[in-house]
Motif scaffolding. Sequence first.
Motif, mmCIF file in Angstrom:
data_model
loop_
_atom_site.group_PDB
_atom_site.id
_atom_site.type_symbol
_atom_site.label_atom_id
_atom_site.label_comp_id
_atom_site.label_asym_id
_atom_site.label_seq_id
_atom_site.Cartn_x
_atom_site.Cartn_y
_atom_site.Cartn_z
ATOM 1 N N VAL A 79 0.794 -1.230 0.000
ATOM 2 C CA VAL A 79 0.000 0.000 0.000
ATOM 3 C C VAL A 79 0.826 1.280 0.000
ATOM 4 C CG1 VAL A 79 -1.997 -1.098 1.083
ATOM 5 C CG2 VAL A 79 -0.238 -0.029 2.515
ATOM 6 N N ALA A 80 2.161 1.184 -0.097
ATOM 7 C CA ALA A 80 3.001 2.379 -0.011
ATOM 8 C C ALA A 80 4.081 2.383 -1.085
ATOM 9 C CB ALA A 80 3.647 2.465 1.370
ATOM 10 N N ALA A 81 4.399 3.589 -1.557
ATOM 11 C CA ALA A 81 5.460 3.759 -2.547
ATOM 12 C C ALA A 81 6.277 4.999 -2.193
ATOM 13 C CB ALA A 81 4.874 3.907 -3.941
ATOM 14 N N HIS A 82 7.510 5.011 -2.655
ATOM 15 C CA HIS A 82 8.409 6.139 -2.419
ATOM 16 C C HIS A 82 8.993 6.588 -3.759
ATOM 17 C CE1 HIS A 82 11.425 8.698 -0.563
ATOM 18 N NE2 HIS A 82 12.307 8.162 -1.399
ATOM 19 N N VAL A 83 8.778 7.847 -4.115
ATOM 20 C CA VAL A 83 9.335 8.393 -5.358
ATOM 21 C C VAL A 83 10.812 8.682 -5.125
ATOM 22 C CG1 VAL A 83 9.249 10.269 -7.051
ATOM 23 C CG2 VAL A 83 7.124 9.413 -6.023
ATOM 24 N N ASN A 84 11.663 8.018 -5.900
ATOM 25 C CA ASN A 84 13.104 8.234 -5.786
ATOM 26 C C ASN A 84 13.584 9.340 -6.715
ATOM 27 O OD1 ASN A 84 12.517 5.231 -5.221
ATOM 28 N ND2 ASN A 84 14.453 5.631 -4.195
ATOM 29 N N TYR A 85 13.086 9.333 -7.937
ATOM 30 C CA TYR A 85 13.542 10.305 -8.929
ATOM 31 C C TYR A 85 12.401 10.726 -9.832
ATOM 32 C CZ TYR A 85 18.119 8.525 -7.638
ATOM 33 O OH TYR A 85 19.212 8.148 -6.928
ATOM 34 N N LEU A 86 12.285 12.021 -10.010
ATOM 35 C CA LEU A 86 11.460 12.588 -11.076
ATOM 36 C C LEU A 86 12.398 13.542 -11.789
ATOM 37 C CD1 LEU A 86 8.942 13.183 -12.707
ATOM 38 C CD2 LEU A 86 8.215 14.745 -10.919
ATOM 39 N N TYR A 87 12.754 13.193 -13.011
ATOM 40 C CA TYR A 87 13.732 13.973 -13.760
ATOM 41 C C TYR A 87 13.136 14.366 -15.106
ATOM 42 C CZ TYR A 87 17.794 15.191 -16.558
ATOM 43 O OH TYR A 87 18.676 15.841 -17.374
ATOM 44 N N VAL A 88 13.282 15.637 -15.448
ATOM 45 C CA VAL A 88 12.904 16.132 -16.762
ATOM 46 C C VAL A 88 14.140 16.820 -17.337
ATOM 47 C CG1 VAL A 88 11.405 17.699 -18.065
ATOM 48 C CG2 VAL A 88 10.484 16.428 -16.111
ATOM 49 N N HIS A 89 14.488 16.457 -18.560
ATOM 50 C CA HIS A 89 15.652 17.054 -19.211
ATOM 51 C C HIS A 89 15.470 18.574 -19.247
ATOM 52 C CE1 HIS A 89 18.526 18.178 -22.307
ATOM 53 N NE2 HIS A 89 19.118 17.008 -22.070
ATOM 54 N N PRO A 90 16.532 19.329 -18.978
ATOM 55 C CA PRO A 90 16.407 20.792 -18.932
ATOM 56 C C PRO A 90 15.751 21.409 -20.168
ATOM 57 C CG PRO A 90 18.568 20.145 -18.126
ATOM 58 C CD PRO A 90 17.894 18.883 -18.625
ATOM 59 N N ARG A 91 15.947 20.827 -21.344
ATOM 60 C CA ARG A 91 15.333 21.336 -22.570
ATOM 61 C C ARG A 91 13.805 21.258 -22.537
ATOM 62 N NH1 ARG A 91 18.824 18.414 -25.838
ATOM 63 N NH2 ARG A 91 17.266 16.799 -25.985
ATOM 64 N N HIS A 92 13.267 20.355 -21.704
ATOM 65 C CA HIS A 92 11.828 20.114 -21.696
ATOM 66 C C HIS A 92 11.137 20.578 -20.414
ATOM 67 C CE1 HIS A 92 12.358 17.925 -25.386
ATOM 68 N NE2 HIS A 92 13.314 17.215 -24.813
ATOM 69 N N ARG A 93 11.874 21.234 -19.541
ATOM 70 C CA ARG A 93 11.258 21.714 -18.293
ATOM 71 C C ARG A 93 10.301 22.860 -18.584
ATOM 72 N NH1 ARG A 93 16.739 21.127 -14.727
ATOM 73 N NH2 ARG A 93 16.709 18.860 -14.790
ATOM 74 N N GLY A 94 9.256 22.948 -17.774
ATOM 75 C CA GLY A 94 8.265 24.004 -17.940
ATOM 76 C C GLY A 94 7.232 23.717 -19.010
#
Length: 150
Positions: A79-94
């Motif tokens: 019933v539980a999860a932990h987000v380790n990484y959320l990464y977006v390439h700098p070219r695609h941020r925003g």
Amino acid sequence: MISATKEDFSIREAKRTDIGSFAATIARAKTIGKLTPKTYLNWIVREGFAFVAEEGERKSNTKKKKAMGFLLAERDSKVAAHVNYLYVHPRHRGQGVGSILMQHFLGTCRKKGIRYVDLHSKDKTAGFYRTFGFKSEGKYTVLFKRLRPN
């Protein structure tokens, strides 16, 4: 506010062939922990949650789609999860890539019966996670120090 559309990119489950690019990105961030990157990432792809955002048909002018970002999370229990990484390439941020990755992940968690998701965030990204309903747990910030042997 999400400005990207489904035509701009797609989300798919990560494959073992994605591990090399994950490892390179995480190694640059110097936050991998005790396991080798490939061992750790093999485990996440096999047992946890791993999603890749790729350029969609409209943006990609080649057959091979380019990865725009990824989300990796451990399944701590049924019933539980932990987000380790959320990464977006700098070219695609925003452009809404991170938001759609997070929405896809949270939707998958709901379908699989996950009721609790936690993560660690830098102060500058905490507002992003709050838009998804994440709240600070207590008044303390998680801190760490890497010690070097004498």
